[in-house]
Write a protein that holds these residues in place. Structure first.
Motif, PDB file in Angstrom:
ATOM      1  N   ALA A 135      -3.449  -9.990  14.019  1.00 22.43           N
ATOM      2  CA  ALA A 135      -3.322 -11.441  13.802  1.00 22.43           C
ATOM      3  C   ALA A 135      -3.447 -11.786  12.332  1.00 22.43           C
ATOM      4  CB  ALA A 135      -4.385 -12.176  14.620  1.00 22.43           C
ATOM      5  N   ALA A 136      -4.376 -11.132  11.626  1.00 19.40           N
ATOM      6  CA  ALA A 136      -4.534 -11.390  10.192  1.00 19.40           C
ATOM      7  C   ALA A 136      -3.285 -10.971   9.427  1.00 19.40           C
ATOM      8  CB  ALA A 136      -5.760 -10.646   9.663  1.00 19.40           C
ATOM      9  N   LEU A 137      -2.721  -9.842   9.781  1.00 20.31           N
ATOM     10  CA  LEU A 137      -1.514  -9.374   9.106  1.00 20.31           C
ATOM     11  C   LEU A 137      -0.349 -10.327   9.345  1.00 20.31           C
ATOM     12  CD1 LEU A 137      -0.271  -7.118   7.414  1.00 20.31           C
ATOM     13  CD2 LEU A 137       0.130  -5.839   9.515  1.00 20.31           C
ATOM     14  N   ARG A 138      -0.208 -10.799  10.568  1.00 16.80           N
ATOM     15  CA  ARG A 138       0.881 -11.741  10.858  1.00 16.80           C
ATOM     16  C   ARG A 138       0.713 -13.041  10.081  1.00 16.80           C
ATOM     17  NH1 ARG A 138       0.534  -9.635  16.343  1.00 16.80           N
ATOM     18  NH2 ARG A 138      -0.947 -11.304  16.852  1.00 16.80           N
ATOM     19  N   ARG A 139      -0.530 -13.516   9.956  1.00 12.76           N
ATOM     20  CA  ARG A 139      -0.755 -14.754   9.204  1.00 12.76           C
ATOM     21  C   ARG A 139      -0.311 -14.602   7.753  1.00 12.76           C
ATOM     22  NH1 ARG A 139      -5.739 -14.689  11.829  1.00 12.76           N
ATOM     23  NH2 ARG A 139      -6.826 -14.063   9.927  1.00 12.76           N
ATOM     24  N   VAL A 140      -0.689 -13.485   7.139  1.00 13.21           N
ATOM     25  CA  VAL A 140      -0.345 -13.276   5.738  1.00 13.21           C
ATOM     26  C   VAL A 140       1.158 -13.122   5.562  1.00 13.21           C
ATOM     27  CG1 VAL A 140      -0.591 -11.687   3.793  1.00 13.21           C
ATOM     28  CG2 VAL A 140      -2.591 -12.303   5.165  1.00 13.21           C
ATOM     29  N   VAL A 197      -3.305  -1.149   2.851  1.00 12.65           N
ATOM     30  CA  VAL A 197      -3.539  -0.574   1.521  1.00 12.65           C
ATOM     31  C   VAL A 197      -2.203  -0.278   0.874  1.00 12.65           C
ATOM     32  CG1 VAL A 197      -5.749   0.472   2.184  1.00 12.65           C
ATOM     33  CG2 VAL A 197      -3.642   1.823   2.334  1.00 12.65           C
ATOM     34  N   ALA A 198      -2.185  -0.294  -0.459  1.00 10.68           N
ATOM     35  CA  ALA A 198      -1.032   0.184  -1.198  1.00 10.68           C
ATOM     36  C   ALA A 198      -1.058   1.706  -1.204  1.00 10.68           C
ATOM     37  CB  ALA A 198      -1.061  -0.362  -2.618  1.00 10.68           C
ATOM     38  N   VAL A 199       0.086   2.314  -0.957  1.00 11.83           N
ATOM     39  CA  VAL A 199       0.187   3.769  -1.015  1.00 11.83           C
ATOM     40  C   VAL A 199       0.104   4.191  -2.485  1.00 11.83           C
ATOM     41  CG1 VAL A 199       1.658   5.753  -0.544  1.00 11.83           C
ATOM     42  CG2 VAL A 199       1.542   3.870   1.096  1.00 11.83           C
ATOM     43  N   ARG A 238       9.305  -8.519   0.772  1.00 13.46           N
ATOM     44  CA  ARG A 238       9.275  -9.641  -0.179  1.00 13.46           C
ATOM     45  C   ARG A 238       8.008  -9.654  -1.019  1.00 13.46           C
ATOM     46  NH1 ARG A 238      11.736 -12.309   4.375  1.00 13.46           N
ATOM     47  NH2 ARG A 238       9.720 -13.013   5.158  1.00 13.46           N
ATOM     48  N   ARG A 239       7.038  -8.810  -0.703  1.00 10.84           N
ATOM     49  CA  ARG A 239       5.735  -8.861  -1.362  1.00 10.84           C
ATOM     50  C   ARG A 239       5.505  -7.629  -2.218  1.00 10.84           C
ATOM     51  NH1 ARG A 239       2.700 -12.609   1.928  1.00 10.84           N
ATOM     52  NH2 ARG A 239       1.006 -12.370   0.411  1.00 10.84           N
ATOM     53  N   GLY A 240       4.702  -7.791  -3.272  1.00 12.32           N
ATOM     54  CA  GLY A 240       4.245  -6.647  -4.039  1.00 12.32           C
ATOM     55  C   GLY A 240       3.201  -5.883  -3.255  1.00 12.32           C
ATOM     56  N   ALA A 241       3.171  -4.560  -3.397  1.00 14.40           N
ATOM     57  CA  ALA A 241       2.286  -3.728  -2.580  1.00 14.40           C
ATOM     58  C   ALA A 241       0.818  -4.068  -2.801  1.00 14.40           C
ATOM     59  CB  ALA A 241       2.546  -2.252  -2.866  1.00 14.40           C
ATOM     60  N   ALA A 242       0.368  -4.085  -4.053  1.00  9.65           N
ATOM     61  CA  ALA A 242      -1.046  -4.348  -4.329  1.00  9.65           C
ATOM     62  C   ALA A 242      -1.425  -5.771  -3.935  1.00  9.65           C
ATOM     63  CB  ALA A 242      -1.339  -4.115  -5.809  1.00  9.65           C
ATOM     64  N   GLU A 243      -0.557  -6.727  -4.222  1.00 10.27           N
ATOM     65  CA  GLU A 243      -0.852  -8.128  -3.883  1.00 10.27           C
ATOM     66  C   GLU A 243      -0.935  -8.308  -2.379  1.00 10.27           C
ATOM     67  OE1 GLU A 243       0.265 -11.778  -2.138  1.00 10.27           O
ATOM     68  OE2 GLU A 243       1.864 -10.331  -2.570  1.00 10.27           O
ATOM     69  N   LEU A 244      -0.018  -7.670  -1.626  1.00  6.23           N
ATOM     70  CA  LEU A 244      -0.041  -7.795  -0.172  1.00  6.23           C
ATOM     71  C   LEU A 244      -1.305  -7.157   0.396  1.00  6.23           C
ATOM     72  CD1 LEU A 244       1.239  -8.533   2.519  1.00  6.23           C
ATOM     73  CD2 LEU A 244       2.511  -6.368   2.436  1.00  6.23           C
ATOM     74  N   ALA A 245      -1.666  -5.976  -0.101  1.00  4.50           N
ATOM     75  CA  ALA A 245      -2.871  -5.309   0.392  1.00  4.50           C
ATOM     76  C   ALA A 245      -4.099  -6.179   0.162  1.00  4.50           C
ATOM     77  CB  ALA A 245      -3.040  -3.957  -0.286  1.00  4.50           C
ATOM     78  N   GLU A 246      -4.205  -6.788  -1.011  1.00  5.23           N
ATOM     79  CA  GLU A 246      -5.352  -7.645  -1.305  1.00  5.23           C
ATOM     80  C   GLU A 246      -5.366  -8.873  -0.416  1.00  5.23           C
ATOM     81  OE1 GLU A 246      -7.393 -10.029  -5.065  1.00  5.23           O
ATOM     82  OE2 GLU A 246      -5.660  -8.733  -5.396  1.00  5.23           O
ATOM     83  N   SER A 247      -4.198  -9.479  -0.192  1.00  3.17           N
ATOM     84  CA  SER A 247      -4.131 -10.683   0.636  1.00  3.17           C
ATOM     85  C   SER A 247      -4.497 -10.381   2.089  1.00  3.17           C
ATOM     86  CB  SER A 247      -2.720 -11.283   0.574  1.00  3.17           C
ATOM     87  OG  SER A 247      -2.410 -11.722  -0.723  1.00  3.17           O
TER      88      SER A 247
END
Length: 454
Positions: free
Chosen positions: A118-123, A159-161, A141-150
């Protein structure tokens, strides 16, 4: 696997546990474990299972009497591949779990638990009807590090690979693989072994863990005769297949320890426990008065095992994680795959190996408590195990093939109990008289009373 690498790893584990090197003579030569990878998963698996085996029977085993079976260990590490519950194979990974390409790299997501999904879908701004293509497009559409942090900030798992960093791994390896500490000098209590055939007979173990590493450790203790009671909060519910896969030989109860009545019931269990295994984050343990120092003050003589995904300092200890995420973040995924597409180990090997090492530590500390006394604690983390694996010899390619389905099936057993018919992997460890078998089928999650069996 190189035999030398497995032997060196086991010898160092044994030394970290403060055990006599002469006890290693009870083991027959360690087998090749068919878990093909570039990294030496075979040595990690063989050494960790050997440590748990030896910790149980070193006092009663003759020279070279403990013989491990490589395919049996491999099947145990890949237990989800043989698992069947009333004839049905479990759905191991949710559609939201896996590697996905972000705008500037790759991420690894974990959405097996509904609250993480649910958290992943919200983000990502998607609903529960989104198919794989829609999920991929939202991630891209998202940057890896930014998405992982969000996602992490929203209570999800991502996590970012990342590529391996030898300097970071060297720093991680400055800590022991198994951190053992004495918390006080309580008087000796108990006996070891009470029964050479079941060294942990009469021992009570409280299991406060989830997912794989903790349950692997505690089901190993149950296999050797301990009365193991797993206690969970009523929510979030555990994944049924995952609970059953790690539940052989144990009982399962629910307690809301945030309530006065639940906390009192847990304290009664702790009063009579010999060991407790903790898998929750340090802040939660402190809130519930379950941190190791608090437990030692109230329950002298208790043996405490503690697990973490990332480590135990303030930032790492509070970060949630799973084996697949640690593989991705530590560099393992890029070693096993590549920049074009990350890969994964042939098993959740960080979880399984850490679980067997924790079982070895708990048994060693129970033995030490009986002979010299004290309140003892052992801490292990998946990230430390990952650093160990990254430091072992590696192949240019993935090595010879692993087990096929028929070979794994040969090392599966069917258990019938209150939760129905379950097929699961046979135990990986061995006794001086040969293979051992699960004492009881898993119980359904939360189906037992929160009390000791006897």
């Amino acid at each position: 696997m190189t035999r030398e690498a497995a032997d060196r790893l086991l010898a160092r584990v044994w030394a970290e546990l403060g055990r006599d090197a002469d006890e290693l003579e009870a083991l027959a030569p360690l087998p090749e474990v068919p878990l093909p990878a570039r990294l030496d998963v075979s040595s990690l698996a063989a050494a960790s299972v050997a440590a748990a085996t030896l910790a149980g029977w070193a006092d009663v085993a003759g020279p070279a009497s403990l013989r491990l079976d490589g395919p049996r260990i491999a099947t145990a590490f890949q237990s989800e591949r043989v698992a069947r519950f009333d004839g049905e194979a479990p759905s191991v990974w949710s559609p939201l779990s896996g590697f996905r390409r972000a705008r500037d790299g790759w991420v690894r997501t974990h959405g097996n638990y509904p609250h993480h999904a649910a958290a992943l879908r919200r983000v990502l701004g998607i609903d529960d009807r989104a198919d794989a293509a829609a999920i991929d497009a939202a991630v891209a559409r998202r940057g890896a590090a930014e998405l992982a942090e969000s996602v992490t900030s929203a209570g999800g798992m991502c996590v970012a690979v990342a590529a391996e960093d030898p300097a970071v791994d060297e720093e991680v390896r400055r800590h022991p693989l198994i951190e053992v500490s004495q918390l006080d000098r309580a008087e000796p209590s108990g006996s070891w072994p009470a029964d050479p055939a079941r060294p942990l007979a009469g021992i009570r173990v409280l299991d406060l863990t989830r997912v794989i590493a903790g349950p692997v450790a505690t089901r190993t203790l149950a296999l050797l005769g301990a009365d193991v009671l797993r206690v969970d909060p009523p929510t979030p519910a555990e994944l049924e297949w995952q609970h059953l896969d790690g539940g052989a030989g144990k009982r399962s109860a629910l307690l809301d320890v945030r309530s006065v009545a639940g906390a009192a019931a847990l304290e009664t269990l702790l009063d009579e426990a010999d060991a407790v295994v903790l898998g929750y984050r340090p802040a939660a343990l402190r809130r519930l008065w379950l941190a190791p120092d608090a437990l030692a003050a109230r329950h002298p003589g208790l043996v405490i095992g503690q697990l973490s995904a990332w480590g135990f300092d303030d930032a790492a200890g509070e970060r949630g994680g799973f084996d697949s995420l640690v593989q991705a973040s530590s560099g393992i995924a890029l070693v096993e795959g590549g920049q074009d597409a990350p890969g994964a180990l042939p098993a959740q090997a960080l979880d399984h190996a850490t679980g067997y090492l924790l079982a070895a530590a708990v048994m060693t500390l129970l033995r030490r408590r009986a002979t010299v006394g004290g309140t003892w604690a052992a801490r292990l983390s998946l990230r430390r195990t990952a650093a160990e694996l990254l430091g072992l010899p590696r192949r240019a390619e993935h090595g010879p093939p692993g087990l096929d389905d028929a070979a794994r099936d040969a090392h599966a057993v069917t258990l019938v109990g209150r939760a129905g018919e379950q097929r699961t992997a046979a135990p990986a460890i061995a006794s001086p008289t040969g293979p051992v078998e699960w004492p009881e089928a898993p119980h359904r999650w939360g189906s037992d009373r929160p009390s000791w069996a006897v």
